[in-house]
Design a protein around this motif. Structure first.
Motif, PDB file in Angstrom:
ATOM      1  N   ASP A 289     -37.521 -28.968 -85.829  1.00  0.00           N
ATOM      2  CA  ASP A 289     -38.841 -28.393 -86.168  1.00  0.00           C
ATOM      3  C   ASP A 289     -39.000 -27.039 -85.497  1.00  0.00           C
ATOM      4  O   ASP A 289     -39.467 -26.966 -84.382  1.00  0.00           O
ATOM      5  CB  ASP A 289     -39.924 -29.381 -85.724  1.00  0.00           C
ATOM      6  CG  ASP A 289     -41.319 -28.951 -86.122  1.00  0.00           C
ATOM      7  OD1 ASP A 289     -41.449 -28.027 -86.936  1.00  0.00           O
ATOM      8  OD2 ASP A 289     -42.284 -29.544 -85.602  1.00  0.00           O
TER       9      ASP A 289
ATOM     10  N   GLU B 241     -46.927 -21.215 -86.491  1.00  0.00           N
ATOM     11  CA  GLU B 241     -47.194 -22.459 -87.228  1.00  0.00           C
ATOM     12  C   GLU B 241     -47.709 -23.550 -86.306  1.00  0.00           C
ATOM     13  O   GLU B 241     -48.648 -24.281 -86.640  1.00  0.00           O
ATOM     14  CB  GLU B 241     -45.930 -22.944 -87.950  1.00  0.00           C
ATOM     15  CG  GLU B 241     -46.199 -23.988 -89.037  1.00  0.00           C
ATOM     16  CD  GLU B 241     -46.284 -25.421 -88.549  1.00  0.00           C
ATOM     17  OE1 GLU B 241     -46.777 -26.281 -89.304  1.00  0.00           O
ATOM     18  OE2 GLU B 241     -45.877 -25.718 -87.405  1.00  0.00           O
ATOM     19  N   GLU B 242     -47.109 -23.652 -85.126  1.00  0.00           N
ATOM     20  CA  GLU B 242     -47.476 -24.755 -84.228  1.00  0.00           C
ATOM     21  C   GLU B 242     -48.837 -24.541 -83.577  1.00  0.00           C
ATOM     22  O   GLU B 242     -49.326 -25.416 -82.865  1.00  0.00           O
ATOM     23  CB  GLU B 242     -46.394 -24.962 -83.155  1.00  0.00           C
ATOM     24  CG  GLU B 242     -45.013 -25.336 -83.706  1.00  0.00           C
ATOM     25  CD  GLU B 242     -44.952 -26.732 -84.342  1.00  0.00           C
ATOM     26  OE1 GLU B 242     -45.994 -27.385 -84.504  1.00  0.00           O
ATOM     27  OE2 GLU B 242     -43.823 -27.156 -84.669  1.00  0.00           O
TER      28      GLU B 242
ATOM     29  N   ASP C  45     -39.194 -28.143 -93.780  1.00  0.00           N
ATOM     30  CA  ASP C  45     -39.913 -28.425 -92.523  1.00  0.00           C
ATOM     31  C   ASP C  45     -40.525 -29.823 -92.576  1.00  0.00           C
ATOM     32  O   ASP C  45     -41.536 -30.090 -91.949  1.00  0.00           O
ATOM     33  CB  ASP C  45     -40.996 -27.353 -92.309  1.00  0.00           C
ATOM     34  CG  ASP C  45     -41.581 -27.375 -90.898  1.00  0.00           C
ATOM     35  OD1 ASP C  45     -40.904 -27.859 -89.974  1.00  0.00           O
ATOM     36  OD2 ASP C  45     -42.726 -26.911 -90.731  1.00  0.00           O
TER      37      ASP C  45
ATOM     38  N   ARG D  57     -56.479 -36.598 -89.835  1.00  0.00           N
ATOM     39  CA  ARG D  57     -55.515 -36.209 -90.876  1.00  0.00           C
ATOM     40  C   ARG D  57     -56.245 -36.367 -92.201  1.00  0.00           C
ATOM     41  O   ARG D  57     -56.857 -37.407 -92.455  1.00  0.00           O
ATOM     42  CB  ARG D  57     -54.281 -37.108 -90.850  1.00  0.00           C
ATOM     43  CG  ARG D  57     -53.379 -36.914 -89.654  1.00  0.00           C
ATOM     44  CD  ARG D  57     -52.606 -35.600 -89.704  1.00  0.00           C
ATOM     45  NE  ARG D  57     -52.030 -35.312 -88.394  1.00  0.00           N
ATOM     46  CZ  ARG D  57     -51.237 -34.291 -88.124  1.00  0.00           C
ATOM     47  NH1 ARG D  57     -50.913 -33.423 -89.079  1.00  0.00           N
ATOM     48  NH2 ARG D  57     -50.773 -34.095 -86.918  1.00  0.00           N
TER      49      ARG D  57
ATOM     50  N   SER E 182     -48.636 -32.068 -91.409  1.00  0.00           N
ATOM     51  CA  SER E 182     -49.365 -30.985 -92.063  1.00  0.00           C
ATOM     52  C   SER E 182     -48.602 -29.670 -92.004  1.00  0.00           C
ATOM     53  O   SER E 182     -48.044 -29.320 -90.960  1.00  0.00           O
ATOM     54  CB  SER E 182     -50.716 -30.785 -91.371  1.00  0.00           C
ATOM     55  OG  SER E 182     -51.415 -32.002 -91.303  1.00  0.00           O
TER      56      SER E 182
ATOM     57  N   HIS F  53     -41.787 -32.581 -81.569  1.00  0.00           N
ATOM     58  CA  HIS F  53     -42.947 -32.507 -80.656  1.00  0.00           C
ATOM     59  C   HIS F  53     -42.785 -33.430 -79.444  1.00  0.00           C
ATOM     60  O   HIS F  53     -43.688 -33.505 -78.615  1.00  0.00           O
ATOM     61  CB  HIS F  53     -44.275 -32.845 -81.355  1.00  0.00           C
ATOM     62  CG  HIS F  53     -44.665 -31.898 -82.455  1.00  0.00           C
ATOM     63  ND1 HIS F  53     -45.966 -31.708 -82.855  1.00  0.00           N
ATOM     64  CD2 HIS F  53     -43.922 -31.059 -83.223  1.00  0.00           C
ATOM     65  CE1 HIS F  53     -46.017 -30.824 -83.842  1.00  0.00           C
ATOM     66  NE2 HIS F  53     -44.772 -30.411 -84.077  1.00  0.00           N
TER      67      HIS F  53
END
Ligand code: BES
Ligand code: MN
Ligand code: MN
Length: 455
Positions: A119, A153-154, A180, A328, A399, A427
């Motif tokens: 990622d 992005e993160e 991704d 979410r 997401s 993560h």
């Protein structure tokens, strides 16, 4: 195409060494101490694209981290793809849980361990290597390619939608391609057609104006932690549904076809649950594990704090309690709508003894993409060529908010061709990417480019 495939075969070990170089850069976007490293990763990517012989390569500034834009136009009458990826990574914490240093990549049992391995540095790098294999192995790309790689992005892609709006013409393409997401399982090919959105907020309850002795005041002054805990507990009902008024109003329901496809997917929920050390799954009543994790909206506390959390015991009635909450979302729901509904809920239910502070942190839209587009068909055929079976069409629970903007701002569908696994620990400590998947990913992209170029 065969020349490109055999170029990858011959040069694969070097590809891995180059990826290792890229992974050594600690491009943690959320940490101001790493701002230089995030920029270094952008420059590294731009240099690499130039070395591959990509015609135009530019590091374009935004108010945040730069966007690496590149393009290689072989023939304006041929299809054009827009490849998106992100070169920033999540923080590696907690460091003590890593078996090897997060920015000192190591290969163990065919897996490459490093923060960003999956990622998304490892996955975006597959696109560079596919292009190189055409340019060096077959002497030309079969279609036009534009690349857009971001470094935020993160942390919510704050500056990317504005960039899309400003550079609409530059970014014009027939389809966006993103690697991704995850495969459905190891060796189980899949293409993702749905992503969830996100609404992220913080709530603080404030009672007395200072921390109090719980013996002197306890019993007559309401405790903010007790009050917040009750409010949090009330956010779900006995059917494990979210109790916020109107929360499900705009959910686009799963179609009967989707539900029967979900049920037929090769998914072992017991194994999946055991992998994370949980006792058993627990979903909204009436939905399966797969539905619950990918196609239903959720509400989760991400962190909760207040009062005394040090060693030993302190008899205190705290002044404040804090919680971070994220939902979410599924297509149909919007982050603004859900954030407003959350806010109204907290305002309505806050006890009269408490002061409420509600902060919107960030959000993003979910996405459903067209499963019947030419690009989807090409991706499916490409993956079938590599894996020997047709990929499943699946939804992912994570997401990638920019996918909705590709449609909204650029009018482009997106193909989500990802090669991660849930067990890659993105993560988390010990993130990894299987080198077999790195290889199959490059091969799939080469095949996709070839098939899609033929229209
Ligand atoms: N690559 C992930 C999203 C993802 C993970 C998609 C797993 C499918 C399967 C992406 O980098 C990510 O982590 N996104 C964040 C959202 C962002 C707004 C911080 C997420 O999903 O939490
Ligand atoms: Mn990602
Ligand atoms: Mn991520």
């Amino acid at each position: 195409m065969n020349k490109a495939l055999s170029f990858t075969e011959t040069h694969f070990d070097r590809f891995v060494d180059e990826l290792i170089d890229f992974l050594r850069i600690p491009s943690v976007s959320t940490d101001p101490d790493h701002a230089k490293d995030v920029r270094a990763a952008a420059d590294w990517l731009a240099d690499h694209l130039r070395k591959l012989g990509i015609q135009t390569v530019d590091v374009m500034e935004t108010e945040g981290f730069p966007i690496v834009y590149a393009e290689h136009i072989v023939d304006p009458t041929k299809p054009t793809i827009l490849v998106y990826g992100h070169y920033d990574v999540q923080p590696p914490d907690p460091l003590e849980l890593w078996d090897s240093a997060p920015f000192n990549p190591v290969i163990k049992n065919g897996d490459l361990y490093a923060r960003g391995a999956c990622d998304d540095k490892g996955q975006l790098f597959m696109h560079l290597k596919a292009a190189e294999s055409f340019l060096s192995g077959a002497k030309a790309l079969p279609l036009n390619v534009k690349y857009i790689f971001e470094g935020e992005e993160e942390v919510g892609s704050e500056h990317l939608p504005g960039f899309l709006t400003k550079h609409k013409n530059l970014l014009a393409a027939d389809v966006a391609v993103v690697s991704d997401t995850a495969l459905f399982g190891n060796g189980v090919p899949s293409i993702t057609y749905g992503l969830r959105g996100l609404a992220y907020v913080e709530v603080v309850l404030e009672g007395p104006d200072r921390d109090l002795h719980s013996g002197v005041y306890g019993g007559a002054i309401e405790n903010p932690i007790n009050a917040l805990a009750k409010m949090i507990a009330d956010l779900h009902d006995e059917n494990h549904r979210v109790t916020i008024a109107g929360f499900y109003d705009n959910v686009i329901a799963l179609t009967p076809e989707e539900r029967s496809t979900f049920a037929s997917l090769p998914f072992d929920s017991d194994e999946w649950v055991h992998d994370v050390g949980a006792k058993k799954p627990r979903m909204e009543n009436g939905y399966s594990v797969l539905e619950g994790t990918t196609a239903r909206p959720t509400l989760d506390c991400n962190g909760i704090w207040g009062g005394f959390t040090g060693k030993g015991a302190k008899t205190v009635l705290p002044a404040r309690a804090h919680v971070k909450i994220s939902c979410r979302l599924v297509p149909g729901q919007t982050p603004d709508e859900i954030t407003a509904k959350l806010k109204a809920h907290f305002e309505k239910h806050v006890p009269a003894t408490m002061k409420l502070t509600f902060t919107n942190l960030h959000g993003g839209h979910g996405a459903l993409v067209d499963t019947n587009s030419d690009a989807m068909k090409a991706a499916s055929e490409a993956m079938e060529g590599v894996y020997g079976e047709k990929p499943y069409m699946v939804r992912c629970g994570g997401s990638i908010p920019i996918v909705a903007d590709f449609k909204k701002i650029l009018g482009q569908e997106t193909v989500l061709m990802g090669f991660g696994l849930d067990s890659d620990a993105i993560h988390s400590p010990n993130e990894k990417f299987g080198l077999d998947r790195f290889r199959k990913g490059i091969d799939s992209i080469i095949r996709f480019m070839d098939i899609y170029s033929k229209g």
